[in-house]
Scaffold this active site. Structure first.
Site, PDB file in Angstrom:
ATOM      1  N   LYS A  77       0.858  -1.181   0.000  1.00  0.00           N
ATOM      2  CA  LYS A  77       0.000   0.000   0.000  1.00  0.00           C
ATOM      3  C   LYS A  77       0.897   1.235   0.000  1.00  0.00           C
ATOM      4  O   LYS A  77       1.953   1.241   0.642  1.00  0.00           O
ATOM      5  CB  LYS A  77      -0.862  -0.054   1.262  1.00  0.00           C
ATOM      6  N   SER A 152      -9.607   1.176   3.199  1.00  0.00           N
ATOM      7  CA  SER A 152      -8.809   2.001   2.328  1.00  0.00           C
ATOM      8  C   SER A 152      -7.749   1.249   1.522  1.00  0.00           C
ATOM      9  O   SER A 152      -7.190   1.796   0.589  1.00  0.00           O
ATOM     10  CB  SER A 152      -8.125   3.085   3.172  1.00  0.00           C
ATOM     11  N   SER A 176      -9.465  -1.410   7.208  1.00  0.00           N
ATOM     12  CA  SER A 176      -8.924  -1.191   5.859  1.00  0.00           C
ATOM     13  C   SER A 176      -8.192  -2.351   5.210  1.00  0.00           C
ATOM     14  O   SER A 176      -7.896  -2.300   4.022  1.00  0.00           O
ATOM     15  CB  SER A 176      -7.991   0.011   5.866  1.00  0.00           C
TER      16      SER A 176
HETATM   17  N1  GLN Z   1     -12.986   3.223   6.876  1.00  0.00           N
HETATM   18  C1  GLN Z   1     -12.315   3.564   8.076  1.00  0.00           C
HETATM   19  C2  GLN Z   1     -11.945   5.027   8.053  1.00  0.00           C
HETATM   20  O1  GLN Z   1     -12.264   5.642   7.116  1.00  0.00           O
HETATM   21  C3  GLN Z   1     -11.110   2.704   8.279  1.00  0.00           C
HETATM   22  C4  GLN Z   1      -9.962   3.091   7.454  1.00  0.00           C
HETATM   23  C5  GLN Z   1      -8.726   2.334   7.782  1.00  0.00           C
HETATM   24  O2  GLN Z   1      -8.785   1.276   8.380  1.00  0.00           O
HETATM   25  N2  GLN Z   1      -7.607   2.907   7.413  1.00  0.00           N
HETATM   26  O3  GLN Z   1     -11.353   5.554   8.948  1.00  0.00           O
END
Ligand code: GLN
Length: 491
Positions: A77, A152, A176
């Protein structure tokens, strides 16, 4: 060759049956063919990848020792620092940021002789659940180009599902890794907080962030976790060997867990779509047939997880993101009138809408007068959730729940409604608040042919048993063998 798991591919490379350079060539062929549509990668490193691959091949033929990921094409990532290429976090503010050092996990991958083929797309600063918040590009779900890959870590999950790499690393602050793995029909593991070093991971919510593997099989997940787990003096939140030993995750992987007790939280799961719930019930039946006992439990505080998370995560983000000031990193506004404008304009120009929203939310939650009402209260809720898990694990080995209330939603469906987007994280967030490990494994498809994920949660540092429990399901089902019909994306 694309159907070999990372582990099988490595074995073939070490045995001299497949050359790493061939495997890498095949991956780049697929990237060229499919990635213009899928959009998994922000950047790829063809020359460097072939260099590493050829070096592995040369060492194999010379009979020299090679690492446990020798010659295997992996993706990371784009919020993990690398000395090669940029580390963008899918943000305009870091678009041209070149890190002077590698993240510890990157060093570990390289030490294991993995071939890093590219850096994958994500929601800007990992804020989002669909990868639509990327300021740099769009990623679609390899199963259906009209749908999101999740987020994400949508890029890494789409790359693994689309066979555009053998395995990947994502990060998980509130789901994520697990949610995009679920949406893309692959395996994703968020390790225990402290299991994997976060040195060189661009911080989002520091008390929640963890790096973990996204793979096609549980086997590969165990293999990757073994490579990245362990104490790192550069990350004071990473746990040392004495506190929690890093076991060989592969050693007993195929031994089913005896006297397995699985907890189900029926009331909490009511919010999920019918087809998601049906897949969960079927998964529980698989476990029952394997001799497991399933008990229904209640976890009264899980309903408050989203509210607590979006206070804590945004509060931490607002302070973490203060460092992007137009001076230290990345984008700087042209012709500022004074230094205040260097900050304000650089930030206004280069942060996306969602990132700004979170900075404002978090700053508000931390501001004097509101700190007790929001931030402290959220921390109290966090404790109650931790206690819910502690109570539950007193009675069971693991807890199952959906990964997400729905399968992959349509691109554009939730992007203008942040609350709807936040609510889609309902099943993943609690694990981050409690710091416990969670895995998402494929457990079926809905009537549109979209993958459904099964989430399994275990006590802190219980990854070895968690992986074995996941492997029991995988060994008795075929869901993980299904590949997306990418050819249809082709035209
Ligand atoms: N969807 C969650 C957020 O927007 C988790 C994102 C993540 O785990 N980086 O914060």
């Amino acid at each position: 060759m694309d159907e070999l798991s990372a582990r099988q591919l490595r074995e073939k490379i070490v045995a001299g049956e497949v050359r790493s350079a061939e495997a890498v060539a095949k991956v780049f062929e697929r990237i060229e063919k499919f990635d213009p549509e899928v959009g998994a990668y922000i950047s790829t490193y063809r020359d460097e990848a072939f260099e590493t691959a050829e070096d592995v091949d040369r060492r194999v033929s010379a009979g020299e020792a090679v690492g446990v990921l020798a010659g295997v094409p992996v993706a990371i990532k784009d919020n993990m620092c690398t000395t090669f290429g940029a580390t963008t976090c899918a943000s305009k503010i870091l678009e041209n940021f070149h890190s002077p050092y590698n993240a510890t996990v990157v060093e570990k991958l390289l030490a294991a002789d993995a071939v890093i083929v590219g850096k994958a797309n994500m929601d800007e600063f990992a804020m989002g659940s669909s990868t639509e918040n990327s300021a740099l590009k769009r990623t679609v779900n390899p199963w259906d180009a009209n749908r999101v890959p999740g987020g994400s870590s949508g890029g890494p999950a789409a790359a693994v599902a689309g066979r555009l790499c053998s395995a990947a690393l994502g990060s998980d602050t509130g789901g994520s890794i697990r949610q995009p793995a679920g949406f893309c029909g692959v395996v994703g593991l968020k390790p225990t907080y402290g299991r994997v070093s976060r040195f060189g991971l661009v911080a989002y919510g520091s008390s929640l962030d963890q790096i973990g593997p996204i793979t096609r099989t549980v086997d590969d997940c165990a293999l990757m976790l073994g490579v990245i787990a362990g104490h790192d003096p550069s990350d004071s939140t990473s746990v040392d060997e004495q506190t929690a030993h890093v076991p060989d995750y592969l050693e007993k992987l195929d031994q089913p867990v005896g006297n397995l007790k699985i907890a189900n939280v029926p009331k909490f799961n009511e919010g999920a779509d019918e087809q998601v719930r049906a897949a969960l019930d079927e998964a529980l039946d698989v476990y029952r047939q394997l001799g497991a006992e399933v008990l229904d439990i209640e976890m009264p505080h899980l309903d408050y997880a989203i509210a607590a998370y979006y206070v804590i995560a945004t509060a931490e983000a607002s302070s973490n993101l203060a460092r992007y000031d137009g001076v230290h990193y990345g984008h700087r506004t042209e012709r500022p009138r004074d230094y205040v404008e260097v900050y304000s304009k650089s930030r206004a120009e280069a942060f996306g809408k969602e990132v700004k929203r979170r900075i404002m939310l978090g700053t508000y939650a931390l501001s004097s007068g509101y700190y007790d009402a929001y931030y402290l209260k959220a921390l109290k809720v966090r404790n109650l959730i931790r206690n819910d898990f502690a109570d539950a694990f007193g009675e069971c080995n693991c807890i199952v729940m959906p990964v997400s209330p729905t399968t992959a939603f349509r691109l554009g469906d939730k992007i203008d409604d942040p609350l709807q987007m936040y609510l889609s994280d309902v099943y993943t967030i609690a694990a981050n608040l409690a710091g416990i490990p969670g895995i998402s494994i494929p457990c079926g498809f809905d009537d549109k042919g979209l993958p459904i994920g099964l989430q399994i949660l275990a006590p802190a540092f219980g990854e070895a048993e968690l992986l074995r429990i996941a492997r029991m399901f995988e060994a008795n089902t075929d869901w993980h063998k299904k590949a997306p019909p990418l050819e249809s994306v082709d035209n």
